[in-house]
Design an enzyme around this catalytic site. Structure first.
Site, PDB file in Angstrom:
ATOM      1  N   HIS A 192       0.848  -1.193   0.000  1.00  0.00           N
ATOM      2  CA  HIS A 192       0.000   0.000   0.000  1.00  0.00           C
ATOM      3  C   HIS A 192       0.885   1.245   0.000  1.00  0.00           C
ATOM      4  O   HIS A 192       2.119   1.158   0.027  1.00  0.00           O
ATOM      5  CB  HIS A 192      -0.948   0.002   1.200  1.00  0.00           C
ATOM      6  N   ASP A 245      -0.305   6.732  -4.161  1.00  0.00           N
ATOM      7  CA  ASP A 245      -1.574   6.328  -4.758  1.00  0.00           C
ATOM      8  C   ASP A 245      -2.048   7.303  -5.832  1.00  0.00           C
ATOM      9  O   ASP A 245      -2.409   6.887  -6.935  1.00  0.00           O
ATOM     10  CB  ASP A 245      -2.654   6.222  -3.677  1.00  0.00           C
TER      11      ASP A 245
END
Length: 405
Positions: free
Chosen positions: A143, A173
């Protein structure tokens, strides 16, 4: 007025928001984006059942999941052969596929680039994955925090005697994968105008994060042969009086970003402290800690700014040509007159609930983007899209009975 991507069809196969941000950037510019979602059994609406007085606010937030606005929603279980056939039919006439699964997943579903480009050589196929389609980390899960760690970004955030500060997942992201994905698609579409052929766009979250380092002063020096950057040491580490935040008299925060010496001088004159001008930015500060006069100046300014409210100081300093900003709470952002003037706060009516959406950031003079409609209910365009592909009502019913849609 049609947007610049009017007539471009994009198929999104993706479960996470960074991939959805990539495609909403295209949708806002007029592309017909079809988001493929998994079929799900009807679930009780917990927001309706909750009896705590906040159900309407939860409905508002749900309606405002803005990264799926301006899209159509198609329900497909891509593990079923019938659904895979639907996707192939869509891809045969599509311009772009954007997928956000781990490498190898789309191949197992019969929807990888090699398979679909054989049906449609003009297809631009963008894969967003953590580490890219090859390399020793290809199959690892990760992540945002993990990409920041491996890119060397996380180790630069915060103070030297404390653990790294963990930011919002904006860097890897969104500034990383989402923006690079949208750019990659546009580059490939531009190339297709010249060659007539589509191509594969391989975007890795880690790669995109590393690419962002090239403009950071301490890393620019490092790339040029200088010392390794260190956490809490540099122009933008918050320890310098000209680039930090200060608490004002009402307890609210104000940011000062006057790195250029003449702008810091403007600040010093505006607060009637010309003696603090010596604390300005000097060459080489990206590689060292604050000078003694900067530490002293920061302490002096901290006391000074507590003598007026945040908004009072903001008015004074903007008039003095100082780089300054109010540290807003989230709700304040979308009430700001500049944000409203630029159309960056959009209120959409969704079944009687007002959904707040960010506006379209890129302003085109002749073919502007727009927010045309809010996020649809999952699968709400399934029958419409299948019918456009030639499926009859009986065909659709059969697929629904089989769980394919």
């Amino acid at each position: 007025m049609p947007g610049p991507l009017e007539g471009i069809r994009v198929i999104e196969c993706n479960r996470v928001a960074p991939g959805s941000l990539t495609t909403v950037l295209l949708a806002d510019m007029g592309a017909d984006v079809i988001r493929v979602v998994e079929p799900s059994p009807a679930q009780p609406d917990l927001t309706e059942q909750a009896d705590d007085g906040r159900a309407a606010e939860r409905r508002k937030r749900r309606a405002g999941f803005w990264v799926d606005r301006n899209k159509r929603s198609l329900s497909l279980d891509l593990k079923k052969p019938e659904a895979q056939e639907v996707l192939r039919k869509l891809a045969a006439d599509a311009d772009v596929i954007v997928e956000g699964f781990r490498p190898g997943v789309m191949a197992r579903l019969g929807a990888d680039y090699e398979t679909l480009s054989a049906l449609n050589p003009r297809l631009v196929y963008c894969s967003l994955s953590g580490f890219g389609q090859d390399g020793p980390y290809r199959d690892f899960p990760a992540h945002d925090i993990n990409y920041l760690s491996l890119a060397g970004v996380l180790n630069q955030l915060g103070q030297p005697d404390e653990p790294p500060t963990i930011p919002l997942n904006l860097v890897a992201d969104y500034a990383g994968a989402s923006m690079h994905g949208a750019l990659g698609v546009m580059f490939a579409l531009f190339a297709r105008e010249r060659t007539g052929k589509g191509q594969f766009v391989d975007v890795a979250y880690l790669d995109a994060t590393i690419s962002l380092l090239s403009a950071v002063p301490s890393f620019m020096a490092f790339f040029g042969g200088g010392p390794e950057p260190r956490r809490g040491v540099g122009t933008f580490d918050g320890t310098r009086p000209y680039y930090t935040t200060y608490e004002c008299g009402d307890g609210r925060l104000l940011s000062i970003g006057s790195t250029e010496p003449h702008l810091w001088h403007n600040f010093c004159d505006a607060v009637d402290r010309p003696d603090l001008k010596a604390a300005q930015l000097m060459p080489g500060e990206a590689l060292r800690g604050p000078r003694p006069e900067q530490v002293e100046a920061k302490t002096e300014v901290e006391a000074l700014l507590r003598t007026k409210t945040r908004d009072e100081w903001y008015d004074i300093l903007t008039k003095a040509d100082v780089c300054v900003g109010k540290v807003y709470d989230p709700a304040e952002v979308f009430e700001d007159p500049q944000v409203r003037h630029r159309g960056m706060a959009v209120d959409l009516d969704v079944d009687g609930a007002i959904a707040l959406n960010p506006g379209v950031a890129i302003k085109l003079s002749d073919t502007p983007g727009s927010v045309r409609f809010p996020t649809p209910a999952a699968g709400s365009h399934t029958d419409e899209i299948l019918a456009s592909l030639g499926y009859s009502g009986d065909d659709i019913s059969a697929m629904r009975a089989a769980g394919a849609v």
